[in-house]
Design a protein around this motif. Structure first.
Motif, PDB file in Angstrom:
ATOM      1  N   ILE A  84       0.863  -1.184   0.000  1.00 49.48           N
ATOM      2  CA  ILE A  84       0.000   0.000   0.000  1.00 49.48           C
ATOM      3  C   ILE A  84       0.895   1.227   0.000  1.00 49.48           C
ATOM      4  N   ALA A  85       0.648   2.129  -0.934  1.00 53.39           N
ATOM      5  CA  ALA A  85       1.493   3.321  -1.020  1.00 53.39           C
ATOM      6  C   ALA A  85       1.131   4.312   0.079  1.00 53.39           C
ATOM      7  N   MET A  86       2.151   4.773   0.765  1.00 56.35           N
ATOM      8  CA  MET A  86       1.962   5.812   1.787  1.00 56.35           C
ATOM      9  C   MET A  86       2.195   7.178   1.136  1.00 56.35           C
ATOM     10  N   ILE A  87       3.154   7.236   0.227  1.00 53.78           N
ATOM     11  CA  ILE A  87       3.261   8.398  -0.674  1.00 53.78           C
ATOM     12  C   ILE A  87       2.893   7.836  -2.046  1.00 53.78           C
ATOM     13  N   LYS A  88       1.815   8.346  -2.611  1.00 56.34           N
ATOM     14  CA  LYS A  88       1.193   7.719  -3.783  1.00 56.34           C
ATOM     15  C   LYS A  88       1.883   8.023  -5.100  1.00 56.34           C
ATOM     16  N   TYR A  89       1.767   7.026  -5.966  1.00 56.10           N
ATOM     17  CA  TYR A  89       2.139   7.199  -7.382  1.00 56.10           C
ATOM     18  C   TYR A  89       0.838   7.428  -8.138  1.00 56.10           C
ATOM     19  N   TRP A  90       0.786   8.484  -8.927  1.00 55.80           N
ATOM     20  CA  TRP A  90      -0.388   8.724  -9.800  1.00 55.80           C
ATOM     21  C   TRP A  90       0.103   9.543 -10.974  1.00 55.80           C
ATOM     22  N   GLY A  91       0.083   8.998 -12.155  1.00 54.12           N
ATOM     23  CA  GLY A  91       0.572   9.684 -13.359  1.00 54.12           C
ATOM     24  C   GLY A  91       1.734   8.933 -13.978  1.00 54.12           C
ATOM     25  N   GLY A 119       7.791   9.502  -7.876  1.00 56.07           N
ATOM     26  CA  GLY A 119       8.229   8.355  -7.065  1.00 56.07           C
ATOM     27  C   GLY A 119       7.144   7.991  -6.054  1.00 56.07           C
ATOM     28  N   SER A 120       7.377   6.968  -5.266  1.00 58.14           N
ATOM     29  CA  SER A 120       6.376   6.566  -4.268  1.00 58.14           C
ATOM     30  C   SER A 120       7.055   5.763  -3.153  1.00 58.14           C
ATOM     31  N   ILE A 121       6.400   5.746  -1.995  1.00 59.40           N
ATOM     32  CA  ILE A 121       6.918   4.965  -0.855  1.00 59.40           C
ATOM     33  C   ILE A 121       5.783   4.099  -0.335  1.00 59.40           C
ATOM     34  N   SER A 161       2.940  -3.487 -13.785  1.00 64.07           N
ATOM     35  CA  SER A 161       2.168  -2.527 -12.987  1.00 64.07           C
ATOM     36  C   SER A 161       3.157  -1.723 -12.146  1.00 64.07           C
ATOM     37  N   GLY A 162       2.996  -0.413 -12.145  1.00 67.59           N
ATOM     38  CA  GLY A 162       3.955   0.452 -11.459  1.00 67.59           C
ATOM     39  C   GLY A 162       4.134   0.075  -9.999  1.00 67.59           C
ATOM     40  N   SER A 163       3.025  -0.212  -9.325  1.00 67.25           N
ATOM     41  CA  SER A 163       3.103  -0.511  -7.896  1.00 67.25           C
ATOM     42  C   SER A 163       3.782  -1.858  -7.628  1.00 67.25           C
ATOM     43  N   ALA A 164       3.804  -2.759  -8.635  1.00 66.93           N
ATOM     44  CA  ALA A 164       4.407  -4.085  -8.466  1.00 66.93           C
ATOM     45  C   ALA A 164       5.917  -3.993  -8.224  1.00 66.93           C
ATOM     46  N   ALA A 165       6.521  -2.929  -8.739  1.00 69.51           N
ATOM     47  CA  ALA A 165       7.972  -2.756  -8.564  1.00 69.51           C
ATOM     48  C   ALA A 165       8.341  -2.762  -7.083  1.00 69.51           C
ATOM     49  N   ARG A 166       7.408  -2.278  -6.235  1.00 75.66           N
ATOM     50  CA  ARG A 166       7.700  -2.160  -4.800  1.00 75.66           C
ATOM     51  C   ARG A 166       7.490  -3.466  -4.052  1.00 75.66           C
ATOM     52  N   SER A 167       6.664  -4.370  -4.609  1.00 74.67           N
ATOM     53  CA  SER A 167       6.344  -5.624  -3.901  1.00 74.67           C
ATOM     54  C   SER A 167       7.471  -6.656  -3.961  1.00 74.67           C
ATOM     55  N   GLY A 201      -7.276   6.131 -15.367  1.00 74.34           N
ATOM     56  CA  GLY A 201      -7.479   7.207 -14.383  1.00 74.34           C
ATOM     57  C   GLY A 201      -6.300   8.168 -14.390  1.00 74.34           C
ATOM     58  N   MET A 202      -5.087   7.616 -14.444  1.00 72.73           N
ATOM     59  CA  MET A 202      -3.891   8.468 -14.424  1.00 72.73           C
ATOM     60  C   MET A 202      -3.816   9.335 -15.683  1.00 72.73           C
ATOM     61  N   LEU A 203      -4.112   8.722 -16.829  1.00 76.12           N
ATOM     62  CA  LEU A 203      -4.002   9.474 -18.087  1.00 76.12           C
ATOM     63  C   LEU A 203      -5.019  10.608 -18.128  1.00 76.12           C
ATOM     64  N   ASP A 214      -6.626   3.788  -2.161  1.00 77.95           N
ATOM     65  CA  ASP A 214      -6.039   3.692  -3.504  1.00 77.95           C
ATOM     66  C   ASP A 214      -7.135   3.808  -4.567  1.00 77.95           C
ATOM     67  N   ALA A 215      -6.918   3.196  -5.731  1.00 80.02           N
ATOM     68  CA  ALA A 215      -7.896   3.356  -6.813  1.00 80.02           C
ATOM     69  C   ALA A 215      -9.068   2.402  -6.601  1.00 80.02           C
ATOM     70  N   GLY A 216      -9.776   2.592  -5.505  1.00 77.63           N
ATOM     71  CA  GLY A 216     -10.899   1.745  -5.154  1.00 77.63           C
ATOM     72  C   GLY A 216     -11.529   2.289  -3.884  1.00 77.63           C
TER      73      GLY A 216
HETATM   74  O1  PMV Z   1       0.485   0.194 -10.240  1.00 77.14           O
HETATM   75  P1  PMV Z   1      -0.909   0.552 -10.563  1.00 77.14           P
HETATM   76  O2  PMV Z   1      -1.120   0.767 -11.994  1.00 77.14           O
HETATM   77  O3  PMV Z   1      -1.850  -0.435  -9.975  1.00 77.14           O
HETATM   78  O4  PMV Z   1      -1.236   1.977  -9.864  1.00 77.14           O
HETATM   79  C1  PMV Z   1      -1.202   2.168  -8.497  1.00 77.14           C
HETATM   80  C2  PMV Z   1      -1.854   3.428  -8.100  1.00 77.14           C
HETATM   81  C3  PMV Z   1      -2.153   3.597  -6.631  1.00 77.14           C
HETATM   82  O5  PMV Z   1      -2.403   2.360  -6.011  1.00 77.14           O
HETATM   83  C4  PMV Z   1      -3.383   4.465  -6.483  1.00 77.14           C
HETATM   84  C5  PMV Z   1      -1.022   4.315  -5.902  1.00 77.14           C
HETATM   85  C6  PMV Z   1       0.220   3.498  -5.633  1.00 77.14           C
HETATM   86  O6  PMV Z   1       1.299   4.110  -5.594  1.00 77.14           O
HETATM   87  O7  PMV Z   1       0.123   2.278  -5.408  1.00 77.14           O
END
Ligand code: PMV
Length: 355
Positions: free
Chosen positions: A35-42, A54-56, A160-166, A217-219, A305-307
């Motif tokens: 779960i992003a604490m500092i969000k990625y959007w865009g 970036g995101s944390i 998926s952008g957020s997958a990079a962190r997992s 949503g981001m676009l 997040d997006a939900g």
């Molecule tokens: O990685 P995606 O495309 O699922 O986008 C993640 C977007 C947010 O969950 C809203 C924020 C985030 O950084 O995880």
């Protein structure tokens, strides 16, 4: 391109003198959601899936995806079974594109993939984060590559952008690269899962799939929201402050920054044309309940997040009070309690064939 088999265990391809050796044995990987604490959007590039900021995040022990992948020299098409059902054509295409990328867009054998989440899919619980992290790990191994965490994170990002962190346990940061090829866009670990015993309670307010995916949503946000440029330019400071708050184990600061980034992102998305609103009535009700708790001296902070699910960051000693407040909200269907969780890993003991 030459294709030949080697003792039935491998499928070997040769493209432009690069030999790739695909294992035909099943590989199982597990990755936890974050779960992003500092969000990625865009996004600054859709083609390479490069984030605009970036995101944390915090990786969670309670939410995970387990994925088994097996390449085959007999399959004619890729196959994807997601939570015991044949996946949709869109999900299958996303899988095939991802495997093509992982194989360097060279010829590859088709794969069967069985993936299971222990939580609702596509409802804002970061199933794509754990899903693509597990897939990146399984695919990398089945392709005979010994990838560094950095390379795995980069590969997972393509799904998926957020997958990079997992790829990592505990707290991690997705770095914002400067290059167009995405070589600098990967996550790095900040602190592992044993560093800080915080809790994240997920108030599930709906099991339904979201109507608007995060990419769309981001676009739309980037194109139409009037504050988008300021979101991007003010982001490095949010990241800097969060890094410091985590390093200091300053819970109040960490919570305030988490909540701020959440509302900054959702306010921005709401300002898009047409507006993007991922919340339902129970989402709003939950936010207010958490704020009342805070007024009464319980340090608890929301993020979304997006939900429509609300995630509440708190300390172990506040868990019961937060749960009890959530149980009084009509629209909260269930609550999932999570702690910092581990990074993605291969399950060496599982090797039953799935084809
Ligand atoms: O990685 P995606 O495309 O699922 O986008 C993640 C977007 C947010 O969950 C809203 C924020 C985030 O950084 O995880």
């Amino acid at each position: 391109m030459d294709v030949y088999k080697e003792r039935n265990h491998f499928f070997v391809t040769k493209t432009h003198s690069v030999i790739k050796k695909f294992s035909l044995s099943p590989v199982t990987a597990v990755a936890h959601s974050n779960i992003a604490m500092i969000k990625y959007w865009g996004k600054r590039s859709v083609e390479y899936n490069l984030p605009a900021v970036g995101s944390i995040s915090l990786t969670l022990d309670a939410l995970h995806t387990r994925t088994t992948l097996q390449f085959s020299d007999t399959l004619k098409e890729d196959q994807l079974i997601l939570n015991d059902q044949d996946a949709s054509a869109t999900a299958l295409k996303r899988l095939s594109d991802f495997l093509d990328t992982a194989a360097g867009n060279s010829d590859r054998p088709k794969a069967k993939v069985i993936s299971e989440n222990n939580f609702p899919t596509g409802a804002g619980l970061a199933s794509s984060a754990s899903g693509f992290a597990a897939l990146a790990l399984a695919a990398g191994k089945a392709m005979g590559q010994s990838l560094s965490d950095e390379a795995l994170s980069r590969l997972a990002r393509m799904g998926s952008g957020s997958a990079a962190r997992s790829i990592y346990g505990g707290f991690s940061e997705m770095q914002l690269g400067t290059k167009d090829d995405g070589s600098e866009d990967f996550a790095v670990p900040l602190q592992d899962e044993n560093y800080w015993d915080v809790r994240l309670l997920v108030a599930v307010t709906s099991d339904e799939k979201k109507e608007l995916g995060s990419t769309e949503g981001m676009l739309r946000t980037a194109k139409t929201a009037p504050y988008y440029e300021h979101w991007v330019s003010s982001h490095p400071n949010d990241l800097r402050e969060m890094r410091q708050a985590i390093a200091d184990k300053d819970f109040e600061k960490t919570g305030e920054l988490t909540e701020h980034s959440c509302f900054k992102m959702h306010g921005l998305a709401m300002a898009a044309k047409p507006p993007i609103l991922y919340w339902n009535a129970a989402t709003t009700e939950t936010i207010h309940r958490v704020w009342i708790l805070r007024k009464n001296g319980i340090p608890a902070y929301v993020t979304i997040d997006a939900g429509p699910q609300v995630k509440i960051l708190c300390l172990p000693e506040s868990v019961e009070a937060v749960k009890s407040a959530l149980s009084e909200i009509d629209g909260v269907r269930s609550v999932i309690e999570a702690k910092p969780g581990p990074g993605a890993y291969i399950m060496e003991t599982v090797n039953e064939t799935i084809i």
